[in-house]
Design an enzyme around this catalytic site. Structure first.
Site, mmCIF file in Angstrom:
data_model
loop_
_atom_site.group_PDB
_atom_site.id
_atom_site.type_symbol
_atom_site.label_atom_id
_atom_site.label_comp_id
_atom_site.label_asym_id
_atom_site.label_seq_id
_atom_site.Cartn_x
_atom_site.Cartn_y
_atom_site.Cartn_z
ATOM 1 N N HIS A 179 15.588 12.526 -6.675
ATOM 2 C CA HIS A 179 16.657 13.075 -5.833
ATOM 3 C C HIS A 179 17.755 13.661 -6.734
ATOM 4 O O HIS A 179 18.274 12.980 -7.634
ATOM 5 C CB HIS A 179 17.277 11.972 -4.970
ATOM 6 N N SER A 229 -4.603 -2.633 7.118
ATOM 7 C CA SER A 229 -5.074 -2.822 5.737
ATOM 8 C C SER A 229 -5.519 -4.251 5.453
ATOM 9 O O SER A 229 -6.285 -4.480 4.510
ATOM 10 C CB SER A 229 -3.940 -2.481 4.754
ATOM 11 N N CYS A 248 18.103 5.260 -1.448
ATOM 12 C CA CYS A 248 17.840 5.836 -2.775
ATOM 13 C C CYS A 248 18.919 6.836 -3.217
ATOM 14 O O CYS A 248 19.300 6.857 -4.393
ATOM 15 C CB CYS A 248 16.459 6.482 -2.807
ATOM 16 N N THR A 272 0.815 -1.220 0.000
ATOM 17 C CA THR A 272 0.000 0.000 0.000
ATOM 18 C C THR A 272 0.849 1.271 0.000
ATOM 19 O O THR A 272 0.321 2.359 -0.243
ATOM 20 C CB THR A 272 -0.913 0.025 1.245
ATOM 21 N N GLY A 273 2.150 1.161 0.290
ATOM 22 C CA GLY A 273 2.993 2.345 0.482
ATOM 23 C C GLY A 273 3.534 2.919 -0.832
ATOM 24 O O GLY A 273 3.190 2.473 -1.931
ATOM 25 N N SER A 314 0.053 -3.766 6.658
ATOM 26 C CA SER A 314 -0.151 -3.885 8.104
ATOM 27 C C SER A 314 -1.542 -4.419 8.409
ATOM 28 O O SER A 314 -2.401 -4.517 7.515
ATOM 29 C CB SER A 314 0.023 -2.512 8.756
ATOM 30 N N GLY A 336 10.612 10.466 -0.790
ATOM 31 C CA GLY A 336 11.599 9.625 -0.112
ATOM 32 C C GLY A 336 11.210 9.312 1.316
ATOM 33 O O GLY A 336 11.666 8.328 1.904
ATOM 34 N N VAL A 345 6.618 2.872 -2.148
ATOM 35 C CA VAL A 345 7.422 1.922 -2.922
ATOM 36 C C VAL A 345 6.545 0.760 -3.390
ATOM 37 O O VAL A 345 6.646 0.311 -4.530
ATOM 38 C CB VAL A 345 8.620 1.431 -2.077
ATOM 39 N N ASN A 398 13.955 8.427 -7.009
ATOM 40 C CA ASN A 398 14.141 7.705 -5.744
ATOM 41 C C ASN A 398 13.202 6.518 -5.576
ATOM 42 O O ASN A 398 13.543 5.536 -4.925
ATOM 43 C CB ASN A 398 13.957 8.661 -4.561
HETATM 44 N N1 LIG Z 1 10.205 6.156 -0.648
HETATM 45 C C1 LIG Z 1 11.428 6.010 -1.135
HETATM 46 O O1 LIG Z 1 11.895 6.777 -2.013
HETATM 47 C C2 LIG Z 1 12.313 4.920 -0.641
HETATM 48 C C3 LIG Z 1 11.949 4.068 0.393
HETATM 49 N N2 LIG Z 1 12.797 3.094 0.814
HETATM 50 C C4 LIG Z 1 12.442 2.171 1.897
HETATM 51 O O2 LIG Z 1 11.360 1.347 1.416
HETATM 52 C C5 LIG Z 1 10.475 1.041 2.490
HETATM 53 C C6 LIG Z 1 9.074 1.527 2.129
HETATM 54 O O3 LIG Z 1 9.102 2.934 2.002
HETATM 55 P P1 LIG Z 1 7.810 3.765 1.586
HETATM 56 O O4 LIG Z 1 7.037 3.013 0.598
HETATM 57 O O5 LIG Z 1 8.326 5.097 1.253
HETATM 58 O O6 LIG Z 1 6.998 3.803 2.970
HETATM 59 P P2 LIG Z 1 5.438 4.035 3.196
HETATM 60 O O7 LIG Z 1 5.330 4.579 4.572
HETATM 61 O O8 LIG Z 1 4.833 4.793 2.096
HETATM 62 O O9 LIG Z 1 4.825 2.532 3.183
HETATM 63 C C7 LIG Z 1 5.100 1.614 4.219
HETATM 64 C C8 LIG Z 1 4.419 0.289 3.965
HETATM 65 O O10 LIG Z 1 4.721 -0.583 5.073
HETATM 66 C C9 LIG Z 1 3.502 -1.116 5.582
HETATM 67 N N3 LIG Z 1 3.621 -1.361 7.028
HETATM 68 C C10 LIG Z 1 3.855 -0.451 7.997
HETATM 69 N N4 LIG Z 1 3.881 -1.068 9.205
HETATM 70 C C11 LIG Z 1 3.677 -2.382 8.983
HETATM 71 C C12 LIG Z 1 3.579 -3.524 9.807
HETATM 72 N N5 LIG Z 1 3.724 -3.449 11.132
HETATM 73 N N6 LIG Z 1 3.360 -4.735 9.243
HETATM 74 C C13 LIG Z 1 3.199 -4.844 7.900
HETATM 75 N N7 LIG Z 1 3.272 -3.782 7.057
HETATM 76 C C14 LIG Z 1 3.513 -2.568 7.591
HETATM 77 C C15 LIG Z 1 2.456 -0.074 5.272
HETATM 78 O O11 LIG Z 1 1.167 -0.670 5.300
HETATM 79 P P3 LIG Z 1 -0.184 0.138 5.740
HETATM 80 O O12 LIG Z 1 -0.603 0.954 4.544
HETATM 81 O O13 LIG Z 1 -1.146 -0.938 6.052
HETATM 82 O O14 LIG Z 1 0.178 0.983 6.912
HETATM 83 C C16 LIG Z 1 2.889 0.363 3.877
HETATM 84 O O15 LIG Z 1 2.430 -0.570 2.936
HETATM 85 C C17 LIG Z 1 11.049 1.704 3.726
HETATM 86 O O16 LIG Z 1 11.805 0.767 4.432
HETATM 87 C C18 LIG Z 1 11.900 2.819 3.163
HETATM 88 O O17 LIG Z 1 12.911 3.182 4.044
HETATM 89 C C19 LIG Z 1 13.996 2.891 0.174
HETATM 90 C C20 LIG Z 1 14.394 3.686 -0.852
HETATM 91 C C21 LIG Z 1 13.591 4.771 -1.329
HETATM 92 N N1 LIG Z 2 15.616 8.203 3.522
HETATM 93 C C1 LIG Z 2 15.336 8.258 2.112
HETATM 94 C C2 LIG Z 2 14.431 7.151 1.686
HETATM 95 C C3 LIG Z 2 14.612 5.918 2.497
HETATM 96 O O1 LIG Z 2 13.649 5.393 2.974
HETATM 97 O O2 LIG Z 2 15.847 5.491 2.660
HETATM 98 P P1 LIG Z 2 16.291 4.165 3.454
HETATM 99 O O3 LIG Z 2 15.641 3.006 2.757
HETATM 100 O O4 LIG Z 2 17.757 4.146 3.374
HETATM 101 O O5 LIG Z 2 15.790 4.280 4.871
HETATM 102 C C4 LIG Z 2 14.713 9.605 1.783
HETATM 103 O O6 LIG Z 2 14.128 10.146 2.665
HETATM 104 O O7 LIG Z 2 14.743 10.095 0.686
#
Ligand SMILES: NC(=O)C1=CN([C@@H]2O[C@H](COP(=O)(O)OP(=O)(O)OC[C@H]3O[C@@H](n4cnc5c(N)ncnc54)[C@H](OP(=O)(O)O)[C@@H]3O)[C@@H](O)[C@H]2O)C=CC1
Ligand SMILES: N[C@@H](CC(=O)OP(=O)(O)O)C(=O)O
Length: 406
Positions: A286, A71, A184, A43-44, A68, A216, A46, A373
């Site tokens: 980025h 959802s 990223c 759902t997030g 989580s 990010g 990424v 990113n």
């Molecule tokens: N955004 C970016 O540019 C980048 C992100 N990352 C890394 O990728 C990962 C995802 O980032 P991002 O998509 O931005 O984060 P988001 O906050 O947008 O999404 C997080 C996701 O994790 C789920 N989640 C949270 N808590 C739990 C739990 N306890 N059990 C199961 N699922 C859970 C959420 O589900 P729900 O909707 O149900 O809460 C959601 O699907 C992170 O670790 C981040 O550091 C790495 C590189 C780049």
């Molecule tokens: N911290 C990065 C994205 C990220 O989630 O990185 P990492 O996966 O290393 O925690 C940003 O805010 O642009």
């Protein structure tokens, strides 16, 4: 210079640009069967990009979605706050989101994780222990001495540590593993640095200043009152991650005394990295200003640097990974490029755009880069990592005997 024949600009290009590497066109699979894949954190930010990219993938088909307990049990379209520029793909719109337990993903050969780091540690370990092949975006296992930290356009060879990771697991694993991709901002800079080390030998020092997009920080991310009309000169933990991760990615793997293989952290030709990370009011993409010093004297000229970057052809391209960009690095001549709004969706965000390559009066060379990113900085890298692992025979189909693939 890299050709810009297929260059498209603006957000609309996300939906329309040709995505898959022509070396391995759509429909060409390692063994004519599709791999079923699951997405954790679907759902997030990424997770949504995973879904968009995988919806028409030639080898991978989406089998299960996890998030989580907030959802779980609900149809995807009701719980995902969808922010992509194309609609939710038909095949996943009504899929019921699962709790992130291995049993719910038992039919999957590959697990892509876009989990929040607070949850990723335990969940990804459970999936690996259940013999699933996990490709993670989270930071939790990047420093693990047996987990490869793979920027697929740079160090695909680090996947060779996986048999060791499996044999050291208790109990030893037959097929399960964790592969991480990098932060990223780290990914964006590692690609041109790798291209330059390949052409000109070791880089001694890199000074990097980032201007990082709001996405990010995930969703909903940075409050609007903090970021609009503003630059925030701090992103928790980011500078330390960049300074450390680049060394693991650009280093090799050595055999140590005890017979174990280990990452050498760029130790044979020490690289010093200083990063300064800033959050800016850009949605995706980025930007990074980079100055470097080469070991070699005299250093290469700006023109030699441009040519080396444009000519860089990573293994992932040569091997025919469908999601690898046609041009790993696009080098711009215009003095005002790259720009996030214009360049972030070029090649569907799978490459890096570089510009303003010029002499640095303090170190040797300086340039500006732009990396999407959420695409090459996250989901695209995981997907190419999985394509590489599949091509190398590291990902069996569920139900296959392991001696078929090793
Ligand atoms: N955004 C970016 O540019 C980048 C992100 N990352 C890394 O990728 C990962 C995802 O980032 P991002 O998509 O931005 O984060 P988001 O906050 O947008 O999404 C997080 C996701 O994790 C789920 N989640 C949270 N808590 C739990 C739990 N306890 N059990 C199961 N699922 C859970 C959420 O589900 P729900 O909707 O149900 O809460 C959601 O699907 C992170 O670790 C981040 O550091 C790495 C590189 C780049
Ligand atoms: N911290 C990065 C994205 C990220 O989630 O990185 P990492 O996966 O290393 O925690 C940003 O805010 O642009």
């Amino acid at each position: 210079m890299a050709s810009t024949d297929d260059q498209t600009h603006g957000d609309v290009a996300d939906a329309t640009s040709s995505r898959f590497n022509s070396k391995n066109p759509r429909g060409t699979m390692p063994d004519a069967r599709q791999y079923k894949v699951g997405i954790l954190g679907a759902t997030g930010t990424v997770g949504q990009r995973f879904i968009t990219l995988l919806a028409s993938h030639p080898w991978f088909s989406i089998e299960a979605l996890g998030a989580s307990s907030r959802s779980a049990g609900k149809p995807y379209y009701k719980v995902a706050k969808w922010k992509q520029t194309t609609p939710i793909p038909h095949a996943v719109r009504d899929m019921v989101v699962q709790e992130c337990t291995p049993q719910n993903f038992a039919k999957c050969a590959i697990i892509f994780s876009g989990l929040d780091a607070d949850a990723a540690g335990e969940i990804e370990a459970d999936f690996r222990a259940a013999e699933l092949c996990v490709f993670s975006n989270a930071k939790n296992y990047r420093r693990d001495p047996h987990v490869p930290l793979v920027v697929p356009l740079v160090n695909a060879s680090h996947l060779s540590i996986l048999p060791q990771q499996q044999s050291l697991h208790s109990p030893p694993l037959k097929r399960g593993f964790i592969v991480t991709n990098a932060n990223c901002s780290t990914t964006g800079v590692a690609i041109p640095l790798a291209a330059l080390e390949k052409a000109f030998g070791p880089i001694e020092a890199a000074i990097i200043t980032t201007m990082q997009a709001i996405s990010g920080a995930g969703y909903p991310g940075v409050p609007s009152l903090d970021i609009l009309d503003n630059v925030v000169p701090h992103i928790g933990g980011e500078e330390e991650k960049m300074e450390w991760e680049i060394l693991k990615i650009l280093g090799g793997i050595t055999d140590s005394d005890g017979g174990l293989r280990a990452f050498d952290m760029h130790a044979r030709s020490p690289l010093r990295v200083s990063a300064a990370c800033n959050r800016v009011a850009v949605i995706d993409g980025h930007t990074e200003c980079v100055s470097i010093r080469f070991q070699r004297r005299p250093p290469p000229s700006p023109q030699q640097v441009r040519e080396a970057m444009a000519a860089f052809t990573p293994d992932a391209q040569a091997l025919g990974c469908p999601s690898a960009p046609r041009h790993a690095i696009v080098v711009h001549e215009e003095p005002d490029r790259p720009q996030p709004r214009l360049d972030r969706y070029h090649q569907d965000g799978a490459g890096v755009s570089v510009g303003r390559v010029r002499q640095c009066p303090v170190l040797d060379i300086k340039f500006v880069l732009l990396a999407n990113n959420v695409s090459i900085g996250a989901a695209t890298s995981s997907i190419i990592n999985a394509e590489l692992a599949a091509l190398k025979g590291l990902v069996p189909h569920v139900g296959d005997e392991m001696d078929v693939v090793r």
